[in-house]
Motif scaffolding. Structure first.
Motif, PDB file in Angstrom:
ATOM      1  N   GLU A 106       7.438 -23.853  70.801  1.00  0.00           N
ATOM      2  CA  GLU A 106       8.112 -22.850  69.974  1.00  0.00           C
ATOM      3  C   GLU A 106       8.880 -21.855  70.860  1.00  0.00           C
ATOM      4  OE1 GLU A 106       8.301 -23.274  66.811  1.00  0.00           O
ATOM      5  OE2 GLU A 106       9.080 -21.352  66.117  1.00  0.00           O
ATOM      6  N   TYR A 108      10.281 -22.517  73.788  1.00  0.00           N
ATOM      7  CA  TYR A 108      11.502 -23.213  74.216  1.00  0.00           C
ATOM      8  C   TYR A 108      12.489 -23.320  73.056  1.00  0.00           C
ATOM      9  CZ  TYR A 108      10.015 -24.649  78.886  1.00  0.00           C
ATOM     10  OH  TYR A 108       9.652 -24.649  80.210  1.00  0.00           O
ATOM     11  N   ARG A 109      11.987 -23.618  71.868  1.00  0.00           N
ATOM     12  CA  ARG A 109      12.879 -23.761  70.709  1.00  0.00           C
ATOM     13  C   ARG A 109      13.645 -22.461  70.478  1.00  0.00           C
ATOM     14  NH1 ARG A 109      13.288 -23.359  65.023  1.00  0.00           N
ATOM     15  NH2 ARG A 109      11.482 -22.000  64.864  1.00  0.00           N
ATOM     16  N   ALA A 111      14.189 -20.114  72.658  1.00  0.00           N
ATOM     17  CA  ALA A 111      15.078 -19.869  73.801  1.00  0.00           C
ATOM     18  C   ALA A 111      16.380 -20.642  73.602  1.00  0.00           C
ATOM     19  CB  ALA A 111      14.400 -20.293  75.096  1.00  0.00           C
ATOM     20  N   THR A 112      16.271 -21.873  73.110  1.00  0.00           N
ATOM     21  CA  THR A 112      17.464 -22.694  72.885  1.00  0.00           C
ATOM     22  C   THR A 112      18.361 -22.015  71.863  1.00  0.00           C
ATOM     23  OG1 THR A 112      15.956 -24.549  73.121  1.00  0.00           O
ATOM     24  CG2 THR A 112      18.200 -25.080  72.496  1.00  0.00           C
ATOM     25  N   ARG A 113      17.768 -21.484  70.799  1.00  0.00           N
ATOM     26  CA  ARG A 113      18.554 -20.769  69.784  1.00  0.00           C
ATOM     27  C   ARG A 113      19.207 -19.530  70.382  1.00  0.00           C
ATOM     28  NH1 ARG A 113      17.110 -22.104  64.204  1.00  0.00           N
ATOM     29  NH2 ARG A 113      18.134 -20.179  63.634  1.00  0.00           N
ATOM     30  N   VAL A 115      19.968 -18.832  73.508  1.00  0.00           N
ATOM     31  CA  VAL A 115      21.020 -19.188  74.453  1.00  0.00           C
ATOM     32  C   VAL A 115      22.279 -19.597  73.705  1.00  0.00           C
ATOM     33  CG1 VAL A 115      21.673 -20.949  76.143  1.00  0.00           C
ATOM     34  CG2 VAL A 115      19.479 -19.792  76.337  1.00  0.00           C
ATOM     35  N   LEU A 116      22.096 -20.305  72.591  1.00  0.00           N
ATOM     36  CA  LEU A 116      23.243 -20.780  71.830  1.00  0.00           C
ATOM     37  C   LEU A 116      23.814 -19.693  70.923  1.00  0.00           C
ATOM     38  CD1 LEU A 116      21.988 -24.348  70.894  1.00  0.00           C
ATOM     39  CD2 LEU A 116      23.632 -23.714  72.659  1.00  0.00           C
ATOM     40  N   TYR A 118      22.365 -18.240  68.250  1.00  0.00           N
ATOM     41  CA  TYR A 118      21.971 -18.202  66.837  1.00  0.00           C
ATOM     42  C   TYR A 118      21.047 -17.031  66.634  1.00  0.00           C
ATOM     43  CZ  TYR A 118      23.623 -22.894  67.225  1.00  0.00           C
ATOM     44  OH  TYR A 118      24.381 -23.975  67.497  1.00  0.00           O
TER      45      TYR A 118
END
Lengths: 124, 124
Positions: A106, A108-109, A111-113, A115-116, A118
């Motif tokens: 969760e 990492y998930r 973090a991905t958002r 960074v992008l 969102y």
């Protein structure tokens, strides 16, 4: 919110001695979590959080966490056998690993958002 | 390499009906994985991969995966009770969840690196 990360602190950037150091820290943290897991839930949450944040900051390969878990289970199993006690608890400790892994995943998930870019509130 | 993602296809962007649809697909995929897990390892790897890629593309909250697992375990438990069979297998299925979660976590970890532009080979 996932913490900021410095690629120079990533596990893959560390020297062999540096890796051994952080693995030792992670092993100690994880052992504490496992031993406390079915005893004191409030305190355990902070311990899981500390472990997850460290693994995230290190960008630690997930296979390393599985190894830490399996090594610890082997140690506990040996101890239980010496004491002629049941090893059933080892199956319960899989829940500990699932909890740690779910938290890390969760992190990492999110973090991905982040960074992008969102920023929308995540709804369930 | 993590697949490209379209935020409009994220679970949080879907309509209520759209969410039910993808949850149903995920449930079917996960059930297949669980039933095959200790039977046919080569085929299972591709199934785990398909499930993980879908969850990743959906940016699915990890708690949803835990729910899918727990619902399925409840169903299997009911069935085993009806057939007066041991429920020990449910403890083994935790390994399935750990495997799926580890794969998903690693997919997000790599995506984070990709997005941040770290192209260095990951060493162990």
């Amino acid at each position: 919110m996932a913490p900021a990360r410095d690629p120079e602190q990533f596990f893959s950037s560390l020297s062999s001695a540096g890796r051994q150091d952080v693995l030792e820290t992670l092993r100690r943290l994880y052992q504490r979590i496992v031993l406390d897991y079915f005893q004191s839930p409030p305190q355990v949450e902070a311990q899981v959080d500390a472990f997850v944040q460290l693994a995230y900051r290190l960008d630690l390969p997930v296979s390393r966490i599985l190894e830490i878990h399996m090594e610890l289970m082997a140690d506990i199993s040996k101890q239980l056998k010496l004491e002629h006690r049941s090893e059933d608890i080892l199956l319960d400790y899989r829940l500990t690993l699932i909890d740690v892994m779910a938290n890390l995943c969760e992190t990492y998930r999110r973090a991905t958002r982040q960074v992008l870019g969102y920023t929308a509130e995540e709804t369930r």
